[in-house]
Write a protein that holds these residues in place. Sequence first.
Motif, mmCIF file in Angstrom:
data_model
loop_
_atom_site.group_PDB
_atom_site.id
_atom_site.type_symbol
_atom_site.label_atom_id
_atom_site.label_comp_id
_atom_site.label_asym_id
_atom_site.label_seq_id
_atom_site.Cartn_x
_atom_site.Cartn_y
_atom_site.Cartn_z
ATOM 1 N N ASP B 93 -18.715 56.549 49.200
ATOM 2 C CA ASP B 93 -19.785 56.314 50.164
ATOM 3 C C ASP B 93 -19.391 55.129 51.038
ATOM 4 O O ASP B 93 -18.251 54.643 50.969
ATOM 5 N N THR B 94 -20.306 54.653 51.867
ATOM 6 C CA THR B 94 -19.893 53.617 52.822
ATOM 7 C C THR B 94 -19.499 52.324 52.106
ATOM 8 O O THR B 94 -18.592 51.625 52.533
ATOM 9 N N TRP B 95 -20.195 52.020 50.986
ATOM 10 C CA TRP B 95 -19.872 50.777 50.278
ATOM 11 C C TRP B 95 -18.455 50.834 49.723
ATOM 12 O O TRP B 95 -17.654 49.923 49.912
ATOM 13 N N ALA B 96 -18.120 51.959 49.045
ATOM 14 C CA ALA B 96 -16.786 52.090 48.440
ATOM 15 C C ALA B 96 -15.708 52.166 49.516
ATOM 16 O O ALA B 96 -14.589 51.689 49.318
ATOM 17 N N THR B 97 -16.050 52.735 50.664
ATOM 18 C CA THR B 97 -15.090 52.788 51.764
ATOM 19 C C THR B 97 -14.808 51.374 52.280
ATOM 20 O O THR B 97 -13.651 50.980 52.471
ATOM 21 N N ALA B 98 -15.896 50.619 52.482
ATOM 22 C CA ALA B 98 -15.737 49.243 52.966
ATOM 23 C C ALA B 98 -14.955 48.412 51.948
ATOM 24 O O ALA B 98 -14.126 47.574 52.313
ATOM 25 N N LYS B 99 -15.199 48.664 50.684
ATOM 26 C CA LYS B 99 -14.497 47.949 49.619
ATOM 27 C C LYS B 99 -12.988 48.204 49.732
ATOM 28 O O LYS B 99 -12.185 47.266 49.654
ATOM 29 N N THR B 100 -12.627 49.466 49.929
ATOM 30 C CA THR B 100 -11.218 49.851 50.018
ATOM 31 C C THR B 100 -10.578 49.243 51.269
ATOM 32 O O THR B 100 -9.487 48.677 51.214
ATOM 33 N N LEU B 101 -11.292 49.336 52.392
ATOM 34 C CA LEU B 101 -10.753 48.777 53.635
ATOM 35 C C LEU B 101 -10.595 47.268 53.528
ATOM 36 O O LEU B 101 -9.588 46.704 53.955
#
Lengths: 468, 265, 332
Positions: B93-101
């Motif tokens: 989701d957006t949180w996990a995406t932001a975490k990865t980025l």
Amino acid sequence: MKYNSLNLELLKELQSMLAVPIKYDEETLERYSRDETAELKAVKPEVVVFPVSTEEVSDVMRFANRHLIPVTPRGAGTGLSGGAVPAFHGIVMSLEKMNRILEFDAANMMITVEPGVITGEIQKLADRHGLVYGGDPCSSESSSIGGNIAENAGGNKVMKYGPTGYHVYGLEVVLPSGEVTRLGGKMIKDVSGLDLIHLIVGSEGTLGIATRITLRLLPKPKYSVALLIPFPDIDTAIAAVPKLMTGSGVVPTSLEFMDASSIKAVCSFLNMEFPYADAGAHLIVEVEGSSKDSVFDDYVKLGESAIEAGGLEAFVADNRNTREKLWKARKSIAEALASISPVHCMEDVSVPMASIPELIKFSEEIARERGLEMIAFGHAGDGNVHVSFIKGDMPEERWNEALPLALEELYAKTTGLGGCISGEHGIGLKRKKYLASITDRAQLDLIRGIKRAFDPSYILNPGKIVDL
Amino acid sequence: MRILVLLKQVPDTDEVKLDPENGTMIREGVGTVINPLDLHALESAIRIKESGEHELTVVSMGPPAAEEALREAIAMGADRAVLLTDRKFAGADTWATAKTLSAMIGLEGPYDLILAGEKATDGETGQVGPETGAMLGVPVITYVSRIIEVGEDGIVVEREVEDGRETWKVPYPVLLSVTKNVNEPRLPTLKGKKKARNANIEKMGSEALGLEPSTIGLMGSPTRVVKINTPKLSRQAKLYEGSELIEGIARLKALLKPYLEVNHE
Amino acid sequence: MSEIWVIAEKRGTQIHSSTYELLGKARELAWKRGSSVALALLIQERPTEETFRNLFRGGADRVMIAVDKSFERFDFGPYIRVLKEMVSQRPPEVILAPATTSGRTYMPGLAALLGTGLTADCTGLDIEEGTGNLLQTRPAIGGNIMATIKTPKHRPQMATVRPKTFSPLGEVYRERGEIVDFPVRPELVESPARLLKFDSIGEGEKGVQDAEIIIAGGMGLRRMENMAPIYKLARMINGTVGASRKIVDSKWIGHEAQVGLSGHTVKPKIYIAAGISGAVQHIAGMQTSEFIVAINRDRNAAIFNFADIGLIGDATEILTQLVEAMELEVRK
């Protein structure tokens, strides 16, 4: 010609044979006395009818014969020569309610439709089945297939697929007498009798009314890429057209050009930016293929040949975002033109490809001499140029004087270059008097003879193409 | 200056299919393009890059097919492209995406200027940009409609909000998300395309980023799609067709009549 | 007892209507969950007694205010730091905020700091029986699909909601409640970002968002000129012209008229969709209209599933007939 007019009793009789209410209120009559030809002087019909079947079309034609009333057939009303507006009042027969897809035959790669189907819907349906309908007029989102056939509409993919007529294999036609005949079918080859299909296609609704249309579909190429190539001037751009084809060994699907004024108009209309907006001309070259790699090789060769031939740069649009943007620009020129100056005259001359620069230069000269503004765009790959004169702020009287003179000179020049005065929009009302002046007597007689053979009482779309 | 653009790849089609199991998008089988709104961020970055000695990197998290979108960015003018790809990233989701980025940015950083599009045309959340900014602890300016000045000590931008236009000056590092008003993205050139075809797309997985499986992908996502449904007929429309149309128009007229009278009194 | 929070939206020093819409929804959820509602307000000066009363009347049990001049215009850093601190002092179960330019910026920032999930642009919010989880429904792309999203293991559960999606409470909830002043420590509102200028443009004249009647056009009209009867009808009944994304993209009309996910969410008394097929993104922006009329030539168009009455036929033609009939009415 002397025709009868419709009294209340005749209107009643007409209504009795039609399922959908006929219309004769002022606003409807006004609406159906116009198409998209700017500044056309047409007359209003007395009634508009909306048949829903071949039988109804036939009944109306018999009625018209009986009472000697002219009938103007009409599709979506997007014509650019006044072909679908009446010259003699009478009946306008709108085929917009005959808009069913009758059969999608995947095994034979054929589709059968009624004339009122919007062309874009045929394109989309074919696309969903992995096929392509090769006709692609700029108006495909709003024009109907019946009208495309009447005008033998060209468009953007003529280089590879040919104009509308190339896709028509079968027609059911209601003749002016009301009789119904079926031409062709789903055969690819057919020399049984005369090629009447291709006499009907492009006859501007003067010989018959197509009520069932069978079109050939082709396999859809998986990948398409469009190149945008700016050139310093029109001469270099057009001279590059054969060079980029022979240099690359590739036949593009589309090969379009836009002059600097067209780009300027469309950029301001769409509020967008174009690279090299001040270049003399831009070419759009589209190529299709079955694999990414083959299309890449093709567009690189095309682009490099274009640059070698004087192109300033080659921009590549190979996905939905970028391709749509490019084509939107190309397809919006006509709308942009209308928004700059509702009063304008979009021409449709067609010349041998290599003569385009000479034609445009000449047009610029006559425009300058008469104080007109001018833009030019069109189909570089097939020599079809939409020279358009713009009234702008010019007083109406001067425009009315200047335009016919400019047109006469333009047409004379076109003929001199071995060209014709309309490539895809048709003669209709707009160019009738010019056609007569540049066509030889023998041919005019032949056209008239054919018209009489089809329509002895001269009631189907009279007053179009040539006078009897 | 080091510039980074966050790109999302979206399917190169209008017809997106959803996995009925978990409600995520099925991306196989269709090509990918750069999310159209991200193109404006990329264009902003390219213009800044061209104005001086700057290095421009683009990054995307996605399946291997996202390479195609990154190649387009190189064709347009990016210097290098990094694809964060790992089966374990799937379903983020957006949180996990932001975490990865932000893990990638932390590892490679610091970047002086990070640009993102307003939102993606598929998910339409617009959350990854500000989430990434917050995780990195950098200032965030969203809805940037104009980049006014790219200075030595900071950037001056205009942002469009409901009640007006604000002009902000922010020192680097900063994360900006831009709207489509900011510029008109360029088309790649033939030369760019040829260069991009053979360009190296750097790839990083969860291990290279030092991310625990519990913080990425579906596992690391706080939100779960629990139900997908086609909205049931929320209203039962009375339909008027053919000869009944006249009746339908009359009903519509009756419905609007009160407003007509109010207006003409 | 755990709370449901609403973060207030303001214009200048005024509370924006979207705040009351969310208070109404929060109140409803709180009744279902058996919890209370708190409102967080970050503002440059202490609001009037009347403002407080309105907030309590609108559904709040408690109002937390953080007053600092840095809140005059929205700035990401100060906002998310102050909100994070508020949350850590008394963690709520749910946080709701309007999906405005600021809400859509600080909510992701706050979610990132709190390590929790956030769902954007919810069109439905509910409490799950048994677990008490917040069910967040939003349109998903790719057809007529709504996705329901949960945040099962993380707290708080966060969601943004577009203005005009929900309605304010229909009744007065209470006259008085608890007011809590949050002390704003200077380091929380320190920011490297500097506002150089603000040009107020107002929120324009009556746009689609506030219209009572909307007549919206779509691609089914086929040509820009065919919008004419829509404008005519709008003039006659003092309605506002709306649009689908496609015709905005085609530049038939400006973006301010766009209804749908990438445009405005609207809630008029009457919504007339003319030549609009009903893509889910459009539906998401207008489905809460009180009465919906769909006009489309394709009887299978999705829009008919969301309409109260549907007219199957050419939209331009039908509207032209309607306008004529209404003109007769005027003359009478």
